[in-house]
Each structure stands twice: as C-alpha cells, then as structure tokens.
Enzyme design. Sequence first.
Site, PDB file in Angstrom:
ATOM      1  N   ASP A 199       0.438  -1.542  -0.043  1.00 33.87           N
ATOM      2  CA  ASP A 199      -0.223  -0.137   0.118  1.00 33.87           C
ATOM      3  C   ASP A 199       1.024   1.462  -0.089  1.00 33.87           C
ATOM      4  OD1 ASP A 199      -2.981  -0.282   0.023  1.00 33.87           O
ATOM      5  OD2 ASP A 199      -2.599  -2.056   1.402  1.00 33.87           O
TER       6      ASP A 199
ATOM      7  N   GLU B 160      -5.380   4.093  -1.126  1.00 31.83           N
ATOM      8  CA  GLU B 160      -3.437   3.899  -0.294  1.00 31.83           C
ATOM      9  C   GLU B 160      -3.354   4.600   0.923  1.00 31.83           C
ATOM     10  OE1 GLU B 160      -4.056   1.013  -1.759  1.00 31.83           O
ATOM     11  OE2 GLU B 160      -3.586   1.188  -3.810  1.00 31.83           O
TER      12      GLU B 160
ATOM     13  N   TYR C 285      -3.025   0.496   8.375  1.00 30.62           N
ATOM     14  CA  TYR C 285      -2.356  -0.909   9.110  1.00 30.62           C
ATOM     15  C   TYR C 285      -1.356  -0.141  10.516  1.00 30.62           C
ATOM     16  CZ  TYR C 285      -3.051  -2.680   4.208  1.00 30.62           C
ATOM     17  OH  TYR C 285      -3.541  -3.262   3.247  1.00 30.62           O
TER      18      TYR C 285
ATOM     19  N   GLU D  42      -3.046  -5.592  -7.447  1.00 38.84           N
ATOM     20  CA  GLU D  42      -4.196  -5.445  -6.778  1.00 38.84           C
ATOM     21  C   GLU D  42      -4.575  -6.294  -7.101  1.00 38.84           C
ATOM     22  OE1 GLU D  42      -5.698  -2.434  -5.568  1.00 38.84           O
ATOM     23  OE2 GLU D  42      -4.156  -1.630  -6.084  1.00 38.84           O
TER      24      GLU D  42
ATOM     25  N   GLU E 224      -9.865  -2.328  -2.562  1.00 42.59           N
ATOM     26  CA  GLU E 224      -8.882  -2.789  -3.508  1.00 42.59           C
ATOM     27  C   GLU E 224      -9.970  -3.238  -5.134  1.00 42.59           C
ATOM     28  OE1 GLU E 224      -6.333  -1.685  -2.949  1.00 42.59           O
ATOM     29  OE2 GLU E 224      -5.196  -1.821  -0.743  1.00 42.59           O
TER      30      GLU E 224
ATOM     31  N   HIS F 138     -10.114  -0.547  -7.547  1.00 39.83           N
ATOM     32  CA  HIS F 138      -8.198  -1.197  -8.228  1.00 39.83           C
ATOM     33  C   HIS F 138      -8.122  -1.604  -9.103  1.00 39.83           C
ATOM     34  CE1 HIS F 138      -7.313   1.222  -3.964  1.00 39.83           C
ATOM     35  NE2 HIS F 138      -8.710   1.917  -4.317  1.00 39.83           N
TER      36      HIS F 138
END
Length: 358
Positions: free
Chosen positions: A94, A124, A131, A191, A225, A228
């Site tokens: 990411d 992203e 995280y 992705e 995702e 994307h």
Amino acid sequence: MPGINDLMVQKRLFNPDGTRERVKQRLVGGPSTNLLEFDNCRYDWAEALYKKMRSFFWIPDELPLGDDKKQYPTLTPYEQDAYKKTLSFLIFLDSIQIDNLGAIASYITAPEVTACLKAQAFFETIHAQSYDYLLTSVVDHMTRDAVYDLWKDDTHLLTRNKFVTDLYEKFIQEPSPENFIKSCMADFLLEGIYFYSGFAFFYTLGRQDKMGGTVSMIRLIQRDENTHLALFTHIIRTLRDENPEWFTDDVIKDMEEMVKTAVTHEISWGKYVTRNQILGLSDQAIEMYIKYLGNLRSEAIDLRDPYPEQKTHPLSWIESYSSMNLTKTDFFERRVTNYQKTGKNFNIGRLRPPSFDE
Ligand code: ZN
Ligand code: ZN
C-alpha cells in the site's frame, strides 16, 4: 507510429492547443486540455469508478480494536507470526502504491482516469494508515517496530518487495510503451493477486471468530482494492484497444509470464507465512486459490488461462467475506453490536458497502 521502445512523453499540465472533443481523446498521448470534465468525458467507466470510490470513503481509526488487543495474545504462535508477516507485506504494497500511481498518472491524458488514479492513491494512504493504527492498537511497540523493519532480516520479504519496486522503477527510469504496459500489469497483479493470500489468512481468523476488528478493516480494504483492480483492468484493455501495435506477440507473452510469476510468488509467500499451520488454509488450498485467481485475472484482460486445470474456486467461503454485495446475514451485519464507541454509536451505515458488480 512510434516503435515499442520509443520513450513516451509526459502530458502537459495544461495544454492550450488541446481540444474538448470527446471522440478525439486517448488514454495516452491524447489531445486533452487536461481540464477535468466528467459530463463530457471519453471514458464513462472512469466516471463510474470515481463515484464508486468516493462513496467508499472510510476512517480507519473509527474502527474499535479493543477486543482484538485482548484476543491477540490468545492466538497460536503460528497465527501471530502470520499476522505480523502478512501485515508487513501489505504495509509495503500500500505504501509504494501511493507514490507509484503518480508516475502512471503523469502519462495519462484522460483527466477522468487521472482522477481515479489520484483517488486510488488517497485510498492507499488510508490503507497504509489503517495498518499503522492496527499495529498501534493491537500489539506492543517492539512488535510494531519489528513489523515495519521485517524486510531488513526477512530475505523472502525483501525479495518480494524488490521484485515489485524494480518493475515500477524500470518504467520511471525508462518510460517506453513496453515498460508502461508492464508497470500497469504490475499494478494490476498487485491489486488482483498479491493481496490475496494475506486477505485469505485474515478471513480464516474471522471464520473462527478471531480478531473481528482486524477482519472488518481488511474487508473495507479489499472493497477498495476491487475498485483499483477494476481501474487497471480498464486501463490495460483501453491501452490495448487504442494501441494494438504496442501489444506484439512478445509483449503478450511477457504479460502472460508476469501473471505466472505473480502467482508463483504469491503461492510461495502464502505458504511461507502460514507454514501449513493455519486452520482452513493448507498449502494445497493456497496453491489452488491463487492459481484460480491467476485464471480470473488473465480472463479479465484477454490473456490465456495459465492454469486451465484450476477453473473452480477452491475456497468459496472466502466470497462471503470478500463479496461486494453483502447481505443481512453477513459477517459485517453480525458485528453491528461491536461498533460501539465511547459516547456514541458507530455509524455502521457508512461502512455498509453498496453493491459493486465489477
Ligand atoms: Zn490498498
Ligand atoms: Zn489498491
């Protein structure tokens, strides 16, 4: 017609000689003025994707992770290890996407497609931040630092990380049409394949009612995702439609090889991370699942199936986690009562994904 190795020209920030005429526009090397005009855009799919992405906006630090913090020490050592390694790789993917998308966008002459790439870069950023928030909330400082520095000692991780960045760097250093196609392919595979053994690992935890907050976050990330993946599917297909001379037999062969390499790397990474010790995610299941995805992705951009023997989904339960058309009985809904923040109710309405058929 330029040769396959001719360098591409970056678009101008403003092109006063350009035209608004819709039919004359092209994805790369087109005559756009570079003014963004959704109502008169060449690529309707880009407008739809932009709006879809915009409707998915979410704020990571609104997700409560107190239960995950309590549960983490009760995970098996294998689960804890896979949790850390998986996050370490996802953080890398990411983070580099944020910058690399700009490199792609600077050659795109359709402002509506650039808008999607910029929106993607923002998402992203949300993922990279999520995280960070996850690690700060769930594990101690030492573990958090170790996850961020894992690539320094883990050669398997370092090799993977370098493989992705080398492809991206190659286009940045030598922006030929061939390298552009390969950079877009690398995005597409990142992705569409690289995230997936990681996602599957988190969903196996979810299936056992473990780490519900983490799993909810991963689901939101996967929902993004998917948009994307759809964006790069359209980009590659449009490039091929508009520049058939770039897609020589050799280039197509290289693209097919790239899918196989991505699948091989993802299988080996998935096995390395889980060590055949995670309930519901055996080495064999990982291999079948990733090969199945390799076929699916190939079909989406008109490449030959690399694994014709693997036409069926070996882990169909995963779809109840990753499905974009979530129903009343799904995991998300069951978790509604957990979205309780101090002082106010968590707004589940914002998190419920609209249907998405890409
Ligand atoms: Zn992401
Ligand atoms: Zn993404």
